[in-house]
Design a protein around this motif. Structure first.
Motif, short mmCIF file in Angstrom:
data_model
loop_
_atom_site.label_atom_id
_atom_site.label_comp_id
_atom_site.label_asym_id
_atom_site.label_seq_id
_atom_site.Cartn_x
_atom_site.Cartn_y
_atom_site.Cartn_z
N LYS A 28 -0.65 32.80 80.22
CA LYS A 28 0.66 32.70 79.41
C LYS A 28 0.29 33.20 77.94
N ARG B 181 3.06 43.85 78.09
CA ARG B 181 2.32 42.87 79.16
C ARG B 181 3.44 42.33 79.77
N ILE B 182 4.67 42.03 79.60
CA ILE B 182 5.44 41.36 80.48
C ILE B 182 6.19 42.03 81.65
N TYR B 183 5.87 43.40 81.43
CA TYR B 183 6.49 44.33 82.55
C TYR B 183 5.44 45.09 83.39
N ALA C 243 6.52 35.54 82.56
CA ALA C 243 7.05 36.96 82.28
C ALA C 243 8.55 37.09 82.42
N ILE D 64 -0.70 37.38 84.52
CA ILE D 64 0.60 36.71 83.71
C ILE D 64 1.31 35.93 84.67
N LEU E 113 10.49 35.96 79.48
CA LEU E 113 10.40 36.62 78.13
C LEU E 113 11.05 37.64 78.35
N GLN E 114 11.14 38.39 79.54
CA GLN E 114 11.92 39.59 79.82
C GLN E 114 13.46 39.56 79.64
#
Length: 321
Positions: free
Chosen positions: A260, A210-212, A222, A217, A225-226
């Motif tokens: 989020k 999801r975050i990449y 993001a 988002i 979280l990375q």
């Protein structure tokens, strides 16, 4: 018209059959007072065990709630998730959704040991899991519900059933709706139960994609979280499910409105689809969320229980008698 007289013996036979049928139906029903005579201290023992576990590690409350969900969605609330692998079957603990992530088994084992000391062979492991989920929610500030009791424990478990029945963090809305519908849940109940993600933490491996890769988002979310979850490695690095992971509230839904949501499946509940309005309702009406969550949890805890003479009361939750 000729009057037909039915022999009294037939009346008696019919009455016996009817009584047997009614008796069978009643034995298949769960009740709130199931242990009131056979183990009156059962609920207090479970509650004390849950409180102690959460005091030692607050995250355990979320883990016990998740344990109940992952038990009930696989062949019903029968304690099958607690069974360790044997030479005759591979259980649910190493399934895709549970491997290296299912937690709280030791807490259930400790509670079971105390119950066996107080009332041997009476309280099922499945019932312990159901009550522990409710007590965990309450301890962390969430709603309560009257857990119906009388479940018995499964004597087998299935990794394939777990792989096929538990929704994943990368599910889209259609897959989520389908998964929950198979268990008799509406879209509203899906959203309410997803609100359980307001507590606890998640591993990097569950939200990395999801975050990449996701576009729906918040960029700063993001990016933050990375820093916790690199593109490779750090699979077990943890991050809170929402900003208040030790408090059962509606912050989870407020986050979805801000793009989020931690899991892809979370954000799918608010992504221009049919469940958007439900998320908004829970965002601005936390009391409605609390009620709906409690109602949905009660419904979930009644999925396919083993009752009567089915299954067994395990002495050790990790293995059959």
């Amino acid at each position: 018209m000729m009057k037909t007289t039915i022999p009294s013996s037939i009346h008696i036979h019919v009455a016996i059959m009817l009584f047997s049928l009614l008796g069978g139906l009643s034995s298949a029903q769960l009740s709130t007072n199931f242990y009131s005579k056979s183990c009156p201290s059962a609920l207090s023992i479970i509650k004390s065990g849950v409180i102690s576990a959460i005091k030692a590690e607050t995250r355990m409350g979320a883990s016990l709630l998740r344990l109940h969900f992952h038990d009930c969605f696989v062949n019903g609330c029968d304690g099958s998730i607690l069974l360790d692998d044997t030479s005759t079957f591979t259980g649910e603990q190493t399934s895709l959704a549970n491997n290296n992530s299912i937690r709280g088994l030791n807490v259930i084992d400790n509670i079971k040991a105390q119950l066996e000391n107080s009332c041997p062979g009476v309280v099922s492991c499945a019932d312990i899991v159901a009550v522990a989920a409710r007590d965990s929610t309450v301890v962390l500030g969430g709603p309560s519900w009257n857990v119906l009791l009388g479940r018995r424990d499964s004597t087998t478990a299935s990794i394939s059933a777990a792989n096929n029945n538990l929704p994943g963090p990368n599910f889209n809305l259609s897959a989520l709706l389908s998964s929950f519908s198979k268990h008799g849940f509406s879209a509203r109940e899906l959203v309410a139960l997803s609100g359980g993600h307001t507590i606890g933490k998640a591993r990097c491996t569950t939200f990395r994609s999801r975050i990449y890769n996701d576009t729906n988002i918040d960029p700063s979310f993001a990016s933050s979280l990375q820093g916790i979850c690199p593109r490779s490695g750090g699979d077990n690095n943890l991050t809170p499910m929402d900003p208040t992971p030790t408090k059962f509230d509606n912050c989870y839904f407020r986050d979805l409105l801000k793009k989020k949501g931690l899991f892809h499946s979370d954000q799918e509940l608010y992504n221009g689809g049919s469940t958007d309005s439900i998320v908004k309702t829970y965002t601005f009406n936390p009391s409605i969320f609390s009620k709906d969550f409690a109602d949905a949890m009660l419904k979930m805890s009644n999925l396919g229980p083993l009752t009567g003479s089915s299954g067994q009361i395990r002495k050790n939750c990790g293995k059959v008698n």
